[in-house]
Design an enzyme around this catalytic site. Sequence first.
Site, PDB file in Angstrom:
ATOM      1  N   CYS A  43       3.588  52.561 126.115  1.00  0.00           N
ATOM      2  CA  CYS A  43       3.077  51.340 126.750  1.00  0.00           C
ATOM      3  C   CYS A  43       3.799  51.061 128.074  1.00  0.00           C
ATOM      4  O   CYS A  43       3.312  50.290 128.904  1.00  0.00           O
ATOM      5  CB  CYS A  43       3.243  50.158 125.801  1.00  0.00           C
ATOM      6  SG  CYS A  43       2.601  50.520 124.154  1.00  0.00           S
ATOM      7  N   ILE A 278      -2.265  63.363 101.202  1.00  0.00           N
ATOM      8  CA  ILE A 278      -2.247  63.287 102.677  1.00  0.00           C
ATOM      9  C   ILE A 278      -2.578  61.863 103.121  1.00  0.00           C
ATOM     10  O   ILE A 278      -3.566  61.270 102.675  1.00  0.00           O
ATOM     11  CB  ILE A 278      -3.242  64.298 103.306  1.00  0.00           C
ATOM     12  CG1 ILE A 278      -2.955  65.716 102.791  1.00  0.00           C
ATOM     13  CG2 ILE A 278      -3.165  64.246 104.827  1.00  0.00           C
ATOM     14  CD1 ILE A 278      -3.859  66.791 103.350  1.00  0.00           C
ATOM     15  N   ALA A 280      -2.640  59.011 106.586  1.00  0.00           N
ATOM     16  CA  ALA A 280      -2.833  59.004 108.055  1.00  0.00           C
ATOM     17  C   ALA A 280      -2.711  57.585 108.585  1.00  0.00           C
ATOM     18  O   ALA A 280      -3.070  56.620 107.897  1.00  0.00           O
ATOM     19  CB  ALA A 280      -4.200  59.581 108.410  1.00  0.00           C
ATOM     20  N   GLY A 282      -2.371  55.049 112.567  1.00  0.00           N
ATOM     21  CA  GLY A 282      -2.402  54.962 114.036  1.00  0.00           C
ATOM     22  C   GLY A 282      -3.773  55.190 114.648  1.00  0.00           C
ATOM     23  O   GLY A 282      -4.807  54.951 114.029  1.00  0.00           O
ATOM     24  N   ASP A 283      -3.744  55.672 115.882  1.00  0.00           N
ATOM     25  CA  ASP A 283      -4.981  55.835 116.658  1.00  0.00           C
ATOM     26  C   ASP A 283      -5.934  56.849 116.042  1.00  0.00           C
ATOM     27  O   ASP A 283      -7.120  56.871 116.377  1.00  0.00           O
ATOM     28  CB  ASP A 283      -4.644  56.319 118.076  1.00  0.00           C
ATOM     29  CG  ASP A 283      -3.972  55.234 118.909  1.00  0.00           C
ATOM     30  OD1 ASP A 283      -3.836  54.105 118.406  1.00  0.00           O
ATOM     31  OD2 ASP A 283      -3.600  55.525 120.063  1.00  0.00           O
ATOM     32  N   TYR A 427       6.878  20.923 121.505  1.00  0.00           N
ATOM     33  CA  TYR A 427       6.481  20.338 122.788  1.00  0.00           C
ATOM     34  C   TYR A 427       7.610  19.635 123.518  1.00  0.00           C
ATOM     35  O   TYR A 427       8.330  18.811 122.951  1.00  0.00           O
ATOM     36  CB  TYR A 427       5.314  19.351 122.592  1.00  0.00           C
ATOM     37  CG  TYR A 427       5.201  18.370 123.742  1.00  0.00           C
ATOM     38  CD1 TYR A 427       4.889  18.844 125.017  1.00  0.00           C
ATOM     39  CD2 TYR A 427       5.463  17.016 123.574  1.00  0.00           C
ATOM     40  CE1 TYR A 427       4.827  17.974 126.095  1.00  0.00           C
ATOM     41  CE2 TYR A 427       5.410  16.140 124.648  1.00  0.00           C
ATOM     42  CZ  TYR A 427       5.097  16.623 125.914  1.00  0.00           C
ATOM     43  OH  TYR A 427       5.055  15.772 126.975  1.00  0.00           O
TER      44      TYR A 427
HETATM   45  C1  LIG Z   1      -0.410  54.351 128.951  1.00  0.00           C
HETATM   46  C2  LIG Z   1      -0.537  53.652 127.653  1.00  0.00           C
HETATM   47  C3  LIG Z   1      -0.242  52.301 127.566  1.00  0.00           C
HETATM   48  C4  LIG Z   1      -0.388  51.633 126.340  1.00  0.00           C
HETATM   49  N1  LIG Z   1      -0.101  50.317 126.301  1.00  0.00           N
HETATM   50  C5  LIG Z   1      -0.200  49.657 125.115  1.00  0.00           C
HETATM   51  C6  LIG Z   1       0.169  48.299 125.012  1.00  0.00           C
HETATM   52  O1  LIG Z   1       0.600  47.684 126.001  1.00  0.00           O
HETATM   53  N2  LIG Z   1       0.038  47.682 123.814  1.00  0.00           N
HETATM   54  C7  LIG Z   1      -0.410  48.339 122.700  1.00  0.00           C
HETATM   55  O2  LIG Z   1      -0.493  47.739 121.620  1.00  0.00           O
HETATM   56  N3  LIG Z   1      -0.748  49.641 122.763  1.00  0.00           N
HETATM   57  C8  LIG Z   1      -0.658  50.312 123.942  1.00  0.00           C
HETATM   58  N4  LIG Z   1      -0.972  51.643 123.990  1.00  0.00           N
HETATM   59  C9  LIG Z   1      -1.493  52.298 122.773  1.00  0.00           C
HETATM   60  C10 LIG Z   1      -0.379  52.741 121.837  1.00  0.00           C
HETATM   61  O3  LIG Z   1       0.554  53.474 122.557  1.00  0.00           O
HETATM   62  C11 LIG Z   1      -0.990  53.558 120.714  1.00  0.00           C
HETATM   63  O4  LIG Z   1      -1.889  52.759 120.017  1.00  0.00           O
HETATM   64  C12 LIG Z   1       0.076  54.081 119.762  1.00  0.00           C
HETATM   65  O5  LIG Z   1       0.994  54.882 120.438  1.00  0.00           O
HETATM   66  C13 LIG Z   1      -0.596  54.889 118.664  1.00  0.00           C
HETATM   67  O6  LIG Z   1       0.374  55.523 117.862  1.00  0.00           O
HETATM   68  P1  LIG Z   1       0.072  56.919 117.165  1.00  0.00           P
HETATM   69  O7  LIG Z   1       1.274  57.291 116.408  1.00  0.00           O
HETATM   70  O8  LIG Z   1      -1.209  56.843 116.456  1.00  0.00           O
HETATM   71  O9  LIG Z   1      -0.152  57.922 118.369  1.00  0.00           O
HETATM   72  P2  LIG Z   1       0.854  58.357 119.522  1.00  0.00           P
HETATM   73  O10 LIG Z   1       1.895  57.363 119.714  1.00  0.00           O
HETATM   74  O11 LIG Z   1      -0.004  58.691 120.676  1.00  0.00           O
HETATM   75  O12 LIG Z   1       1.519  59.679 118.947  1.00  0.00           O
HETATM   76  C14 LIG Z   1       0.774  60.823 118.621  1.00  0.00           C
HETATM   77  C15 LIG Z   1       1.643  62.041 118.814  1.00  0.00           C
HETATM   78  O13 LIG Z   1       1.116  63.087 118.052  1.00  0.00           O
HETATM   79  C16 LIG Z   1       1.390  64.311 118.716  1.00  0.00           C
HETATM   80  N5  LIG Z   1       0.489  65.343 118.183  1.00  0.00           N
HETATM   81  C17 LIG Z   1      -0.867  65.340 118.234  1.00  0.00           C
HETATM   82  N6  LIG Z   1      -1.358  66.450 117.633  1.00  0.00           N
HETATM   83  C18 LIG Z   1      -0.284  67.143 117.187  1.00  0.00           C
HETATM   84  C19 LIG Z   1      -0.140  68.381 116.489  1.00  0.00           C
HETATM   85  N7  LIG Z   1      -1.208  69.086 116.113  1.00  0.00           N
HETATM   86  N8  LIG Z   1       1.085  68.821 116.213  1.00  0.00           N
HETATM   87  C20 LIG Z   1       2.187  68.098 116.581  1.00  0.00           C
HETATM   88  N9  LIG Z   1       2.107  66.942 117.234  1.00  0.00           N
HETATM   89  C21 LIG Z   1       0.886  66.464 117.527  1.00  0.00           C
HETATM   90  C22 LIG Z   1       1.110  63.955 120.166  1.00  0.00           C
HETATM   91  O14 LIG Z   1       1.737  64.872 121.028  1.00  0.00           O
HETATM   92  C23 LIG Z   1       1.646  62.530 120.250  1.00  0.00           C
HETATM   93  O15 LIG Z   1       2.942  62.536 120.775  1.00  0.00           O
HETATM   94  C24 LIG Z   1      -0.824  52.337 125.181  1.00  0.00           C
HETATM   95  C25 LIG Z   1      -1.100  53.702 125.267  1.00  0.00           C
HETATM   96  C26 LIG Z   1      -0.951  54.362 126.478  1.00  0.00           C
HETATM   97  C27 LIG Z   1      -1.248  55.822 126.568  1.00  0.00           C
END
Ligand SMILES: Cc1cc2nc3c(=O)[nH]c(=O)nc-3n(C[C@H](O)[C@H](O)[C@H](O)COP(=O)(O)OP(=O)(O)OC[C@H]3O[C@@H](n4cnc5c(N)ncnc54)[C@H](O)[C@@H]3O)c2cc1C
Length: 810
Positions: A43, A278, A280, A282-283, A427
Amino acid sequence: MAKHIIIGGVAGGATAAARLRRIDEQAEIIMIEKGAYISYANCGLPYYIGGIIKERDKLFVQNAQSFGKRFNVDVRIKQEVLSIDRSTKQVSIKREDGSQYQESYDKLLISTGANPIIPALDGIDSNGVFTLRNVSDTDNIKRYIDNHAPKRAVVVGGGFIGLEMAENLHHQGIEVSLVELANQVMAPIDYSLASIIHEHLIQQGVALHLGKGLASIKPNNKELSLTLNNGEVLETDLVLLSIGVKPNSFLAEEAGLELGQRKGIKVNEYMQTSDKDIFAVGDAVEYPHPITGKPWHNYLAGPANRQARLVADNMVFGLKEKYEGSIGTAIAKVFDYTVGSTGLAAKALKREKLEYKSVTIHPNNHAGYYPSASSITLKITFDPKTGKLYGAQALGFDGVDKRIDSIAQILKYKGTIYDLMETEQAYAPPFSSAKDPVALAGYVANNIIIGKMTPLYWREMRDADREEVQIIDVRTKEEFDLGHIEGAVNIPVDELRERLEEIDNNKAKYIYCAVGLRGYLASNILLANGFKNVLNLIGGYKLYRSATKTIDNSPKSSNIEMEKAQSNIQEDKLVEIDACGLCCPGPIMKLKEAIDKVDVGTTVRLTTTDAGFLNDAAAWADSTGHLLLRQESKAGIYSVEIQKQVPKTEPLTMKKGKTLILFSDDLDKALATFVLANGAAATGEKVSIFFTFWGLNAIKRKADKAIKKDFFAKMFGFMLPKNSKSLALSKMNMGGIGAKMMRHIMKKKGVDSLESLRQQALDNGVEFIACQMSMDVMGVSQEELLEEVRIGGVATYMNRAEDANVNLFI
Ligand SMILES: Cc1cc2nc3c(=O)[nH]c(=O)nc-3n(C[C@H](O)[C@H](O)[C@H](O)COP(=O)(O)OP(=O)(O)OC[C@H]3O[C@@H](n4cnc5c(N)ncnc54)[C@H](O)[C@@H]3O)c2cc1C
């Protein structure tokens, strides 16, 4: 001893790993991350690119080594999981050197995040085109900026990340344009609030291209030439693609795990996939939205962290912790504004076919009498029968976060607008008002539910048939003179009781004021005096003006001229006025008062927190003849410098504009109109064409879809030419043969066609105004006319005619 493997080492993955260790000291935990970094602040990436976060190291919460040591986790960076074999409970992993190996698991967690959407367009791989998702993207963008010193950038996509990048590139001194396919930025909020952001972005110098998509990219020497889907070409030095992300569910899909409707990994309330071992988070996952019950992706860091914590508990203790779902509470900084939202906006509720009403208010963030008060625009949506809260959106400079957060809590626990009324906020004047914006929103919603006030929304006001309704502006005369809704009569609320005979009881009464409060008082007065059908405009003129304004990227005044004039200000001839905390018309009244008091040549510098003031001040200076020297907006404080001039009466010869009224739809007369307009525009004069009655047919475009019309409009449509190509000659038309011959001869002799002359006129800056009344009478809708056409009434024409020395009726 249990063996856990986690795929992905950032938000979800690292949080789950740390929690697993905290609850099971014995377990073997392996975290595999294909990138070089774990647990970093994605972020924060835009702010590092913009130079706000100065040190790169600050982005990293932990490194692989320190994390591994603290939590006794086997962290393997630069290794990628290639596949999952569910039958043997093993994953295949590729090392940095390309070699592969297998690792077995008892429980597996997938937290692979999301991938940016990259459209398959010509030139998309060109040097200088970037997406932003991780540290290596960030390094690439930063390096490119350092090495190439780009002067211009185009951000494609107006979501949260796109806007953060627009701001940060701008902060690096880069001229930014923003291209967005939708007609607004920030999809989760409604158009009316987004329109305020549009104005702010333009004020900051960001050129907005809304409703347009990127069609192709062509590298051109050191530049990139971007073609948009309307044919427009933008030259730039850097492109940041931010048109959205999709769940990275590839591994899960290949392993035969069930995916959801939106291609995210399907999980139950324990964040368990269709395989019991398994999980899962996050995104990468999709989960039902608590309000609609339909699956959705929220792509936010908070929910990823929450899911990661509870999934770790479920992996260790069995299925105990349930996930409640996310309502998508989000916040972003867009230059000086803070924009937050939670739950469902009106447009989402419309899509879901849920009955709703909304309230928009513009209260101050803290007591108006305490310095630096600024307004917050807060909109809530709710069920008009039960009062159940559906969502909230807010924007402003200060205090948006706490309002959105407190409404989010109520929403999350399925609260109602009555709960908003009951909130108890801390307040004191520097922090809030005794009637906090959150409670205020609840009170207004309550007035609607109990029928004390009938709401009118800005679209209903815009589309109202001016003959059928009486529009009453209850603001002061001074506010009315600065700008008002077309067709409105001005009866200030304080005069209303004495002027009741001016109210037409045969028509619906559409009342408005600046923000909605005086409109509510006026509506009470009318209802108490026996008037029926009284509606009050929600959000007032402030919201209406932003929502109905057309996007204009042109700079409002010449900076060079302003700077020159600026150097002439003598400090002894400068009067400073602090109008912070005052809402419209307060600041403009203060300005007028100050200018009235000072001598000619003296400059008044007025500071305010009212965002609309910059436009008001420019319009006021223009109409009164005083000199606008400078406008500035910094962190929610707007300042304007205006120098008092001798009021001068303009000699008639100064008026050089030309106006043409096209009343006819004869091909020859339309041709003459555009030829004349082009000729006049070529001399650099302002030219306006007012298309009225049959003349509207000359600016009809080819319809791409059928337009819904009532019976009479349909009949008119049937009889009128469909578009300019069907216009007939005034003489010798011979059933259309004459017109065809005329077009043929014109082409042969190299004379431009009607359509081409018309386009040239637009390109030359000729203003096309369609007569609202003629459109209503003839059943012509705005969608049938060229996009560039603005709709206006007699007042608009008269305004142009006043500045013209030639007025033609054709
Ligand atoms: C620029 C930016 C700004 C953001 N700003 C905000 C914000 O202000 N507020 C907010 O709430 N959210 C924000 N987000 C969104 C937030 O970062 C994501 O929602 C959060 O990181 C999701 O977490 P995650 O673990 O699902 O994925 P991620 O944090 O993206 O982690 C996934 C990881 O999995 C790894 N991966 C993928 N496939 C494999 C594989 N096959 N083998 C090994 N590793 C693998 C990737 O390399 C990555 O590092 C932002 C995102 C970005 C890109």
